[in-house]
Design an enzyme around this catalytic site. Structure first.
Site, PDB file in Angstrom:
ATOM      1  N   LEU A  33       0.846  -1.198   0.000  1.00 37.03           N
ATOM      2  CA  LEU A  33       0.000   0.000   0.000  1.00 37.03           C
ATOM      3  C   LEU A  33       0.878   1.244   0.000  1.00 37.03           C
ATOM      4  CD1 LEU A  33      -2.301  -1.218   2.893  1.00 37.03           C
ATOM      5  CD2 LEU A  33      -2.920  -1.100   0.460  1.00 37.03           C
ATOM      6  N   ASP A  75       3.609  -5.788   2.651  1.00 37.64           N
ATOM      7  CA  ASP A  75       3.974  -4.769   3.650  1.00 37.64           C
ATOM      8  C   ASP A  75       4.485  -5.401   4.952  1.00 37.64           C
ATOM      9  OD1 ASP A  75       3.483  -2.159   2.503  1.00 37.64           O
ATOM     10  OD2 ASP A  75       1.352  -2.662   2.474  1.00 37.64           O
ATOM     11  N   GLU A  80       6.327  -2.886  12.833  1.00 33.08           N
ATOM     12  CA  GLU A  80       5.817  -2.022  13.910  1.00 33.08           C
ATOM     13  C   GLU A  80       4.288  -2.030  13.991  1.00 33.08           C
ATOM     14  OE1 GLU A  80       6.749   2.301  15.213  1.00 33.08           O
ATOM     15  OE2 GLU A  80       5.700   2.449  13.309  1.00 33.08           O
ATOM     16  N   ASP A  81       3.633  -2.215  12.838  1.00 30.89           N
ATOM     17  CA  ASP A  81       2.176  -2.038  12.821  1.00 30.89           C
ATOM     18  C   ASP A  81       1.398  -3.183  13.451  1.00 30.89           C
ATOM     19  OD1 ASP A  81       2.078   0.509  11.623  1.00 30.89           O
ATOM     20  OD2 ASP A  81       2.662  -0.403   9.723  1.00 30.89           O
ATOM     21  N   ARG A 100      -3.310  -6.317   5.350  1.00 32.76           N
ATOM     22  CA  ARG A 100      -2.222  -6.507   6.309  1.00 32.76           C
ATOM     23  C   ARG A 100      -2.611  -7.374   7.506  1.00 32.76           C
ATOM     24  NH1 ARG A 100       1.589  -1.758   7.571  1.00 32.76           N
ATOM     25  NH2 ARG A 100       2.670  -3.658   8.244  1.00 32.76           N
ATOM     26  N   ARG A 147      -6.009   5.232   9.817  1.00 28.99           N
ATOM     27  CA  ARG A 147      -5.899   3.799  10.080  1.00 28.99           C
ATOM     28  C   ARG A 147      -6.557   3.406  11.408  1.00 28.99           C
ATOM     29  NH1 ARG A 147      -1.728   1.264   6.893  1.00 28.99           N
ATOM     30  NH2 ARG A 147      -2.177   2.007   4.789  1.00 28.99           N
ATOM     31  N   HIS A 179       0.183   7.683   9.499  1.00 36.45           N
ATOM     32  CA  HIS A 179       0.162   7.262  10.905  1.00 36.45           C
ATOM     33  C   HIS A 179       0.563   8.437  11.793  1.00 36.45           C
ATOM     34  CE1 HIS A 179       0.814   2.994   9.336  1.00 36.45           C
ATOM     35  NE2 HIS A 179      -0.247   2.886  10.104  1.00 36.45           N
ATOM     36  N   CYS A 266       8.904   2.097  11.644  1.00 35.36           N
ATOM     37  CA  CYS A 266       8.059   1.031  11.073  1.00 35.36           C
ATOM     38  C   CYS A 266       8.782  -0.300  10.905  1.00 35.36           C
ATOM     39  CB  CYS A 266       7.576   1.393   9.673  1.00 35.36           C
ATOM     40  SG  CYS A 266       7.185   3.078   9.404  1.00 35.36           S
TER      41      CYS A 266
HETATM   42  C1  CIR Z   1       1.089   0.660   4.774  1.00 35.37           C
HETATM   43  O1  CIR Z   1       0.481   1.482   4.090  1.00 35.37           O
HETATM   44  O2  CIR Z   1       0.541   0.039   5.670  1.00 35.37           O
HETATM   45  C2  CIR Z   1       2.551   0.430   4.484  1.00 35.37           C
HETATM   46  N1  CIR Z   1       2.812   0.593   3.088  1.00 35.37           N
HETATM   47  C3  CIR Z   1       3.401   1.398   5.264  1.00 35.37           C
HETATM   48  C4  CIR Z   1       3.318   1.199   6.734  1.00 35.37           C
HETATM   49  C5  CIR Z   1       4.252   2.079   7.466  1.00 35.37           C
HETATM   50  N2  CIR Z   1       4.191   1.824   8.850  1.00 35.37           N
HETATM   51  C6  CIR Z   1       4.261   2.746   9.787  1.00 35.37           C
HETATM   52  O3  CIR Z   1       4.327   3.944   9.498  1.00 35.37           O
HETATM   53  N3  CIR Z   1       4.218   2.340  11.027  1.00 35.37           N
END
Ligand code: CIR
Length: 271
Positions: A33, A75, A80-81, A100, A147, A179, A266
């Site tokens: 993404l 991704d 981190e997410d 995700r 998000r 984020h 991340c």
């Molecule tokens: C996303 O859109 O979820 C990933 N392409 C990027 C996530 C980046 N994560 C973050 O800032 N913690």
């Protein structure tokens, strides 16, 4: 294998970070993404940039585990997410992007060998991304934006209270960045660095905010670790602000991750 027990605190706290978890960049990263229009990422270069990141964490004294790539999940290197680590406990998230969601089940067994793991709880529609959770100086800010939704943020607040009732938790409605930590992070407790694109519904209450020039705004996601502050090499202002905050600034190239909305925090789970 590191001991089951984690250290206190979380990212941005002043305690020593001893361990890191990183996942090898997915071969399908270009299908991830993104809100950016910066062209397709170069996988080989991204992997070299990630190797430099891992070398830096190791040089700062951390034992870093690099997990295998998940090529079906583009991704999945943005670890981190999928979990929030605080006070030696992991709270699994429920990422907002359906693409995700599969990442959570795959990080769970890794975390379970290291620390107590808790569920976020709630319903399918309650969403939380780790990138919206900023921990610094015994306080936690949970962004409510594109998000993470309000229910997801409230659930995390409940879980954090169970882990440590003394943690101060603030919910932060915002817009302008993907984020919360794309838009603001802590250089030190009470001292923040921010992207002027970040729009806060209420003024920031945690301390002083140092705004980057608009052209360097994406460098607001800095990573504080063991006396050093990792900063995006493309931002001289972030480097200067890190040095003024008393940290040893370590610039790292992130060009390929930036194309996919990724930044320094991340790419790892640290404790
Ligand atoms: C996303 O859109 O979820 C990933 N392409 C990027 C996530 C980046 N994560 C973050 O800032 N913690």
């Amino acid at each position: 294998m590191p001991p089951k027990k984690g250290g206190p605190g979380g990212r941005g706290a002043e305690h020593e970070l001893r361990y890191g978890i990183v996942r090898t960049v997915s071969a399908s990263m270009a299908r991830g993404l993104t809100t950016k229009d910066l062209g397709a990422p170069d996988l080989a270069l991204a992997r070299r940039q990630q190797e430099a990141y891992v070398r830096t964490l190791r040089a700062l004294g951390m034992e870093v585990t690099v997990l295998e790539a998940l090529d079906a999940l583009p991704d999945s290197h943005f670890v981190e997410d999928v979990a929030v680590l605080v006070r030696g406990t992991a709270i699994l998230t429920r990422p907002a992007a359906d693409e995700r969601r599969g990442e959570v089940a795959l990080i769970r067994p890794v975390l379970e060998t290291r620390m107590p793991v808790r569920e976020l709880g709630g319903r399918e529609t309650d969403r939380l991304d780790g990138g919206d959770v900023l921990v610094s100086g015994g306080r936690v800010w949970i962004g409510i934006g594109r998000r993470t939704n309000r229910r997801g943020a409230e659930l995390l607040r409940q879980r954090l209270r169970e882990v440590d009732p003394s943690l101060g938790v603030t919910l932060v409605p915002f817009s302008g960045c993907l984020h919360l930590k794309s838009g603001i992070t802590a250089l030190a407790p009470g001292r923040f660095i921010a992207d002027p694109a970040l729009r806060l519904a209420r003024p920031w209450t945690g301390g002083s905010v140092h705004w980057l020039p608009p052209a360097e705004g994406t460098a607001a996601d800095v990573l504080v670790a063991n006396g050093a502050i990792l900063v995006d090499a493309a931002s001289p202002s972030a480097r200067r602000l890190a040095e003024e905050a008393g940290g040893r600034a370590i610039p790292l190239d992130l060009s390929e991750f930036r194309k996919m909305d990724g930044g320094l925090t991340c790419l790892s789970l640290l404790y």
